[in-house]
Design a protein around this motif. Sequence first.
Motif, short mmCIF file in Angstrom:
data_model
loop_
_atom_site.label_atom_id
_atom_site.label_comp_id
_atom_site.label_asym_id
_atom_site.label_seq_id
_atom_site.Cartn_x
_atom_site.Cartn_y
_atom_site.Cartn_z
N LEU A 88 39.16 -53.58 -13.63
CA LEU A 88 39.83 -52.60 -14.48
C LEU A 88 39.47 -51.18 -14.07
O LEU A 88 40.34 -50.30 -13.99
CB LEU A 88 39.44 -52.84 -15.95
CG LEU A 88 39.97 -54.12 -16.60
CD1 LEU A 88 39.36 -54.30 -17.98
CD2 LEU A 88 41.50 -54.09 -16.68
N ILE A 89 38.19 -50.94 -13.80
CA ILE A 89 37.74 -49.59 -13.47
C ILE A 89 38.16 -49.19 -12.06
O ILE A 89 38.63 -48.08 -11.84
CB ILE A 89 36.21 -49.48 -13.65
CG1 ILE A 89 35.86 -49.55 -15.15
CG2 ILE A 89 35.67 -48.19 -13.02
CD1 ILE A 89 34.39 -49.69 -15.45
N LYS A 93 40.34 -46.06 -10.94
CA LYS A 93 39.65 -45.03 -10.17
C LYS A 93 40.28 -44.79 -8.80
O LYS A 93 40.41 -43.64 -8.36
CB LYS A 93 38.18 -45.44 -10.01
CG LYS A 93 37.25 -44.38 -9.49
CD LYS A 93 35.82 -44.87 -9.62
CE LYS A 93 34.81 -43.82 -9.21
NZ LYS A 93 33.42 -44.29 -9.45
N PHE A 94 40.68 -45.86 -8.13
CA PHE A 94 41.13 -45.73 -6.75
C PHE A 94 42.64 -45.97 -6.57
O PHE A 94 43.17 -45.69 -5.50
CB PHE A 94 40.35 -46.70 -5.86
CG PHE A 94 38.87 -46.47 -5.89
CD1 PHE A 94 38.33 -45.28 -5.41
CD2 PHE A 94 38.01 -47.41 -6.43
CE1 PHE A 94 36.96 -45.05 -5.45
CE2 PHE A 94 36.64 -47.19 -6.47
CZ PHE A 94 36.12 -46.01 -5.99
N HIS A 95 43.31 -46.48 -7.61
CA HIS A 95 44.74 -46.75 -7.48
C HIS A 95 45.57 -46.10 -8.59
O HIS A 95 46.76 -46.37 -8.69
CB HIS A 95 44.98 -48.27 -7.47
CG HIS A 95 44.27 -48.97 -6.34
ND1 HIS A 95 44.73 -48.93 -5.04
CD2 HIS A 95 43.12 -49.68 -6.31
CE1 HIS A 95 43.90 -49.61 -4.26
NE2 HIS A 95 42.91 -50.07 -5.01
N GLN A 96 44.92 -45.30 -9.42
CA GLN A 96 45.60 -44.53 -10.46
C GLN A 96 46.47 -45.39 -11.37
O GLN A 96 47.59 -45.00 -11.74
CB GLN A 96 46.43 -43.40 -9.82
CG GLN A 96 45.59 -42.43 -9.03
CD GLN A 96 46.35 -41.21 -8.56
OE1 GLN A 96 47.36 -40.84 -9.15
NE2 GLN A 96 45.89 -40.57 -7.51
N ASN A 97 45.97 -46.55 -11.76
CA ASN A 97 46.67 -47.39 -12.74
C ASN A 97 46.30 -46.89 -14.14
O ASN A 97 45.32 -47.32 -14.73
CB ASN A 97 46.27 -48.86 -12.56
CG ASN A 97 46.97 -49.49 -11.37
OD1 ASN A 97 48.06 -49.08 -11.00
ND2 ASN A 97 46.34 -50.48 -10.77
N GLU A 134 40.95 -34.65 -3.38
CA GLU A 134 41.07 -35.87 -2.58
C GLU A 134 41.65 -37.03 -3.39
O GLU A 134 42.51 -37.76 -2.91
CB GLU A 134 39.67 -36.24 -2.05
CG GLU A 134 39.53 -37.58 -1.38
CD GLU A 134 38.07 -37.91 -1.11
OE1 GLU A 134 37.65 -39.03 -1.47
OE2 GLU A 134 37.35 -37.06 -0.58
N ARG A 135 41.19 -37.17 -4.63
CA ARG A 135 41.60 -38.31 -5.46
C ARG A 135 42.85 -38.02 -6.27
O ARG A 135 43.62 -38.93 -6.58
CB ARG A 135 40.44 -38.69 -6.39
CG ARG A 135 40.61 -40.02 -7.10
CD ARG A 135 39.38 -40.34 -7.92
NE ARG A 135 38.21 -40.59 -7.08
CZ ARG A 135 36.97 -40.67 -7.53
NH1 ARG A 135 36.74 -40.51 -8.82
NH2 ARG A 135 35.97 -40.89 -6.71
N GLY A 136 43.05 -36.77 -6.66
CA GLY A 136 44.25 -36.40 -7.40
C GLY A 136 44.11 -36.46 -8.91
O GLY A 136 44.99 -35.99 -9.62
N PHE A 137 43.02 -37.01 -9.40
CA PHE A 137 42.80 -37.08 -10.85
C PHE A 137 41.35 -37.48 -11.11
O PHE A 137 40.61 -37.84 -10.19
CB PHE A 137 43.77 -38.06 -11.51
CG PHE A 137 43.34 -39.50 -11.46
CD1 PHE A 137 43.17 -40.24 -12.61
CD2 PHE A 137 43.08 -40.13 -10.24
CE1 PHE A 137 42.77 -41.56 -12.57
CE2 PHE A 137 42.68 -41.44 -10.18
CZ PHE A 137 42.53 -42.17 -11.36
N ASN A 138 40.95 -37.39 -12.36
CA ASN A 138 39.59 -37.75 -12.77
C ASN A 138 39.68 -38.90 -13.76
O ASN A 138 40.19 -38.73 -14.87
CB ASN A 138 38.89 -36.54 -13.40
CG ASN A 138 37.46 -36.82 -13.82
OD1 ASN A 138 37.05 -37.96 -13.95
ND2 ASN A 138 36.70 -35.76 -14.05
N GLN A 139 39.18 -40.07 -13.37
CA GLN A 139 39.32 -41.25 -14.23
C GLN A 139 38.57 -41.09 -15.55
O GLN A 139 38.99 -41.63 -16.58
CB GLN A 139 38.84 -42.52 -13.49
CG GLN A 139 37.35 -42.68 -13.37
CD GLN A 139 36.74 -41.82 -12.27
OE1 GLN A 139 37.46 -41.17 -11.51
NE2 GLN A 139 35.43 -41.85 -12.17
N SER A 140 37.48 -40.32 -15.56
CA SER A 140 36.74 -40.12 -16.80
C SER A 140 37.56 -39.31 -17.80
O SER A 140 37.50 -39.56 -19.01
CB SER A 140 35.40 -39.41 -16.50
OG SER A 140 34.61 -40.21 -15.66
N ILE A 141 38.31 -38.34 -17.29
CA ILE A 141 39.19 -37.56 -18.17
C ILE A 141 40.26 -38.45 -18.77
O ILE A 141 40.58 -38.36 -19.97
CB ILE A 141 39.82 -36.39 -17.40
CG1 ILE A 141 38.77 -35.33 -17.08
CG2 ILE A 141 40.97 -35.77 -18.21
CD1 ILE A 141 39.30 -34.15 -16.28
#
Length: 232
Positions: A88-89, A93-97, A134-141
């Motif tokens: 899930l994480i 984190k790496f595939h922007q689901n 690099e990632r395009g977003f912050n999963q924690s946000i």
Amino acid sequence: MNNWLNIIQNKCLPLRCILCGEPGFAGLDLCKACFDDLPANHACCYRCGVHFDMAIPAPQLCGRCLKIAPGFDETHAPFLYNDSLRYLISQLKFHQNYKHARLLGTLLAQHLIQSVELPECIIPVPLHRNRYRERGFNQSIEIARHLAKQLSLPLDLNSCIRNRDTKHQTELPAKQRRKNMQRAFTVTHTLNYQHVAIVDDVMTTGATTSALAKALKEHGISRVEVWVCARA
């Protein structure tokens, strides 16, 4: 109006379990069987959330927290970082689901509403601008957005920045992780809070959240909790 939209959406696009594809339950993108298989982190250190091998009769500290207290005061990590939580994480984190963020945020909110005194605001762990680019977003946000909405709490995205582009924590042993995160965060202005919660996806050693908590306490915050979806 929102209730009608939710009803229409659920009729046209019924919830499906992210893990197995079966129908979801209780408003979750998760079926009852997969929910029941998630490993609960019941017996754990109340300061850092590390799992104990046996049941404990009352809140206790682990040996590491007794020896060297982290910068934060308490951790809430409802699940252990097993294969399901890792999937899930990592997919978030790496595939922007983004639907994973909704599920993780909802599961965390359901745990917190029963077990904590709510803080004045929540602060997601910030990424350095290079990592964000690099990632395009912050999963924690993304997780924190759902928490803020469900718990009716302010979401502070502007008071803290990550001022050093630190090495990936996964590449380092525990002692080096703590050194890697020293002075990694800066609080940008005066804060009017006394009690805040830091939000992240998973905690391994707690080095990142401890560094952020110390920066917050240096600026007058008296109590800092850590809310994470899973504890490794």
